[in-house]
Scaffold this motif. Structure first.
Motif, mmCIF file in Angstrom:
data_model
loop_
_atom_site.group_PDB
_atom_site.id
_atom_site.type_symbol
_atom_site.label_atom_id
_atom_site.label_comp_id
_atom_site.label_asym_id
_atom_site.label_seq_id
_atom_site.Cartn_x
_atom_site.Cartn_y
_atom_site.Cartn_z
ATOM 1 N N THR A 276 42.825 38.636 43.850
ATOM 2 C CA THR A 276 42.569 40.075 43.970
ATOM 3 C C THR A 276 43.693 40.693 44.789
ATOM 4 O O THR A 276 44.137 40.110 45.788
ATOM 5 C CB THR A 276 41.214 40.331 44.659
ATOM 6 N N THR A 277 44.153 41.871 44.359
ATOM 7 C CA THR A 277 45.265 42.522 45.044
ATOM 8 C C THR A 277 44.968 44.006 45.240
ATOM 9 O O THR A 277 44.145 44.587 44.514
ATOM 10 C CB THR A 277 46.577 42.368 44.235
ATOM 11 N N LYS A 278 45.642 44.605 46.192
ATOM 12 C CA LYS A 278 45.494 46.038 46.449
ATOM 13 C C LYS A 278 46.521 46.859 45.675
ATOM 14 O O LYS A 278 46.668 48.057 45.935
ATOM 15 C CB LYS A 278 45.643 46.315 47.950
ATOM 16 N N LEU B 253 51.519 45.541 40.665
ATOM 17 C CA LEU B 253 50.755 44.391 40.185
ATOM 18 C C LEU B 253 51.679 43.329 39.599
ATOM 19 O O LEU B 253 51.525 42.129 39.889
ATOM 20 C CB LEU B 253 49.742 44.840 39.126
ATOM 21 N N VAL B 254 52.639 43.754 38.786
ATOM 22 C CA VAL B 254 53.561 42.803 38.162
ATOM 23 C C VAL B 254 54.407 42.111 39.224
ATOM 24 O O VAL B 254 54.695 40.906 39.121
ATOM 25 C CB VAL B 254 54.441 43.517 37.112
ATOM 26 N N ASP B 255 54.795 42.841 40.259
ATOM 27 C CA ASP B 255 55.519 42.235 41.387
ATOM 28 C C ASP B 255 54.702 41.101 41.989
ATOM 29 O O ASP B 255 55.212 40.007 42.263
ATOM 30 C CB ASP B 255 55.760 43.304 42.468
ATOM 31 N N PHE B 256 53.439 41.369 42.203
ATOM 32 C CA PHE B 256 52.519 40.389 42.780
ATOM 33 C C PHE B 256 52.401 39.155 41.870
ATOM 34 O O PHE B 256 52.411 38.014 42.332
ATOM 35 C CB PHE B 256 51.152 41.053 42.972
ATOM 36 N N ILE C 253 42.139 44.074 40.651
ATOM 37 C CA ILE C 253 42.645 45.073 41.595
ATOM 38 C C ILE C 253 41.474 45.851 42.174
ATOM 39 O O ILE C 253 40.482 46.095 41.513
ATOM 40 C CB ILE C 253 43.653 46.028 40.923
ATOM 41 N N GLU C 254 41.602 46.238 43.433
ATOM 42 C CA GLU C 254 40.500 46.884 44.146
ATOM 43 C C GLU C 254 40.212 48.284 43.608
ATOM 44 O O GLU C 254 39.066 48.699 43.503
ATOM 45 C CB GLU C 254 40.818 46.941 45.646
#
Length: 682
Positions: free
Chosen positions: A539-541, A548-551, A608-609
């Motif tokens: 899960t990411t912020k 998101l793609v960076d993550f 994603i949150e």
């Protein structure tokens, strides 16, 4: 008139209006058997006795009325018309109701339809239940409100696609075309258009098509009729203030195209008829005219998809399932690649693929259609597309043409001629064989003394000898003929060729030796295990797709699967920008691309949150909170493609899997993935 049923009276009215009527036309009209029609004709004839008239049918099974002209004239004045609505089938009535609801400005009361179709409210209620089921399949919703009325809710894009689909289902498309071309047609088609669009708009639409120059567009009859529907819809919707909406960026790119400027001619003709369409409506109509080349950059396909690779994947998979190798058919590869380019663009825009022959294709090529359908799921789900049956039908036809082409090649025979009379006689026989039999490829001439060398040689499909040959065993491919070929000789050779074709067909339907080896290696199994082990569920912020793609790519780099994460990042973003990634209606998206620098394929689930607003088909917007990520290498084995394909199919068809992606732990999702991959193919 009480002794004539509405159906009988309608049939009699048609005969009086049209003079002659095909028996099959009546069968189609009422969806009844030939025997039923004859019973109806008998009843009509009993009624006609008082007028000294009768209905008869000729050897071509055409019906007409026989009798004195004055009596026929008297009958016409006596007959009162039967409401055409009574003669519609239940399915046709449902099509008209659904079409009206799609085009209507406001909600409609059920009692309106009860009165309109002369049926009880219970029948209309049943119709609405069926329409509600149909609407769901088109991403629409039938809303029934006791105080307000009935309406169909959903995007304008989906409504217009659904309307085209309904009209093509109403009658065979050749009858619909006849209506457009003002030929004599079933009156129920006129009823359809008058009820949906109105007589004036329908007439205006026909007039516009007669005036506009469409020579610059490559329109077949199906596209031409679709254009007719779209023009009528745009005119009707403009009056109802229900115009379509297209994003400003798309509009800006399109209005600058030279090809789009050709539609100004249509706009001018519309204005001559006091019809003012919005630019959005004109662009939508143009979408249905064009071949979608506007989506292709001068140097590179904007969708960044190699359609030839997709074509080869489909052909390879189909070849393996039908046990006939079509992979070397360059024409098939090219034709499908060209076809897929247009299909992808249409689906990405959310346009309706029309195939009025789909039912006939499914019935005629049932087994091949099912194979192509399953293969299409496997291949196209990786690109977030679920091909409609209409498109599967077109692919099936392409494959069938290739099979016929291959069979034609297999039919060509190599013949050996044995003629002791000398080379001159053998040449005469050779020339006659080539002239009479088009299935012959090469003809060879040898002496009788060497016959033992050739009798079992697979090079020769058929051996023709002008003298009897003594053999230890019977050899079916040896035929004794005259040098000058008699009628009996021709019959024997024709019979042999026919049997050989049948044998070839059976062999090719069963042999697997014609297919390239598809042995799964231990490396592929190990790679599959590694993909499952490397599965990420996080899960990411991240607030944007780029964040998101960076993550995601940072995760992949940490796993040691890629060295340069920037290359992979740009590949994912490029695909996301140009291709619809949203799985419609489930708040989940599939991020998928290929990259040659990847060590092994990667699968991950990222939540994603705060949901991201993402563009779906037809430029609609959807909130997405879960992303399934699948990254493959540029070149993958057939097994690995199937591995990933099964996962993407599950994303479309497996509701439990979708729910797991949204809420379950890494362990549970990993278990579900293993179950999916282990499933036997249909």
């Amino acid at each position: 008139m009480n002794n004539l049923t509405p159906r009988q009276q309608f049939t009699l009215n048609r005969l009086l209006d049209e003079d002659r009527l095909e028996l099959q036309d009546i069968e189609k009209q009422f969806n009844v058997s030939e025997r039923t029609v004859f019973r109806e004709i008998n009843s009509i004839n009993k009624f006609l006795r008082k007028y000294s008239l009768s209905v008869y049918y000729d050897k071509n099974m055409e019906l007409s009325i026989s009798g004195n002209k004055e009596n026929i004239k008297e009958l016409k004045t006596v007959l009162s018309s039967v409401p055409i609505q009574w003669l519609l089938s239940r399915e046709q009535r449902q099509i008209i109701i659904a079409s009206e609801l799609l085009i209507s400005k406001e909600a409609v009361k059920a009692s309106y339809y009860s009165s309109k179709f002369n049926v009880v409210l219970g029948s209309i209620s049943f119709d609405l239940e069926e329409i509600a089921k149909w609407a769901i399949s088109k991403d629409l919703c039938l809303v029934r409100n006791r105080s307000v009325g009935i309406s169909i809710q959903g995007s304008e894009w989906n409504k217009r696609n659904a309307l085209v689909d309904l009209i093509f289902k109403y009658k065979p498309y050749e009858e619909l075309l006849a209506f457009l071309y003002d030929e004599q047609v079933d009156k129920s088609i006129e009823v359809l258009f008058n009820m949906i669009f109105g007589k004036d708009i329908t007439s205006i639409g026909k007039g516009i098509l007669r005036k506009i120059d469409l020579s610059q567009y490559n329109l077949n009859d199906i596209k031409y009729f679709t254009l007719f529907i779209q023009i009528l819809t745009a005119i009707k919707k403009a009056g109802n203030k229900r115009e379509i909406s297209i994003p400003e960026k798309i509009k800006k790119d399109i209005v600058e195209l030279d090809e789009y400027k050709k539609i100004i001619n249509l706009n001018n003709i519309l204005k001559e008829n006091n019809i003012n369409l919005t630019e959005d409506d004109l662009i939508y109509i143009w979408f249905n005219l064009t071949d979608y080349k506007f989506l292709i950059n001068k140097n590179q396909d904007l969708l960044d998809i190699d359609y030839k690779i997709i074509s080869k994947e489909v052909i390879k998979e189909v070849s393996q399932k039908i046990n006939i190798n079509l992979e070397e058919d360059a024409q098939l590869v090219g034709d499908l690649a060209k076809h897929f380019m247009q299909t992808f663009n249409m689906l990405n825009l959310g346009l309706k693929i029309v195939n009025p022959l789909i039912d006939e294709i499914k019935n005629h090529y049932l087994e091949l259609f099912n194979v192509v359908n399953n293969v299409s799921k496997l291949v196209f789900s990786r690109y977030n597309f679920r091909l409609p049956k209409e498109e599967v039908g077109y692919i099936t036809l392409h494959i069938d043409v290739a099979l016929q082409r291959k069979q034609t090649l297999l039919k060509k025979l190599n013949i050996l001629i044995v003629c002791p009379s000398g080379i001159g006689s053998a040449k005469i026989l050779s020339d006659k064989i080539k002239f009479i039999f088009p299935d012959v490829n090469d003809i060879f001439i040898e002496t009788l003394r060497d016959i033992d060398k050739y009798i079992n040689n697979d090079k020769y499909d058929l051996i023709l000898s002008t003298v009897p040959i003594k053999l230890e065993h019977t050899v079916k491919k040896v035929i004794v003929v005259s040098t000058f070929i008699t009628k009996e000789d021709i019959e024997k050779i024709n019979k042999f060729i026919l049997n050989l074709k049948i044998d070839n067909k059976e062999i090719n339907a069963n042999k697997i030796s014609d297919i390239k080896s598809n042995i799964i290696t231990n490396y592929e199994y190990e790679t599959s295990d590694d993909i499952i082990k490397n599965l990420q569920v996080k899960t990411t912020k991240a607030g944007t797709i780029e964040d998101l793609v960076d993550f995601i790519v940072e995760d992949i780099k940490k796993l040691g699967l890629i060295k340069n994460k920037e290359i992979l990042k740009q590949a994912i973003l490029k695909r996301e920008e140009k291709v619809n990634v949203v799985i419609h209606g489930i708040n989940v998206a599939l991020l998928h691309t290929r990259n040659e620098e990847l060590a092994i394929p990667f699968v991950g689930v990222y939540r994603i949150e705060t949901p991201i607003i993402t563009t779906s088909v037809g430029f609609s917007k959807e909130e997405v909170n879960t992303f399934l990520v699948m990254i493959a290498r540029s070149e993958e084995s057939n097994y690995m493609l199937k591995f990933l394909g099964k996962i993407s199919i599950a994303l479309i068809e497996d509701e439990k899997f979708v729910e797991d992606l949204k809420v379950c732990s890494l362990a549970n999702i990993r278990k579900h993935l293993i179950d999916i991959v282990n499933r036997e193919e249909e």
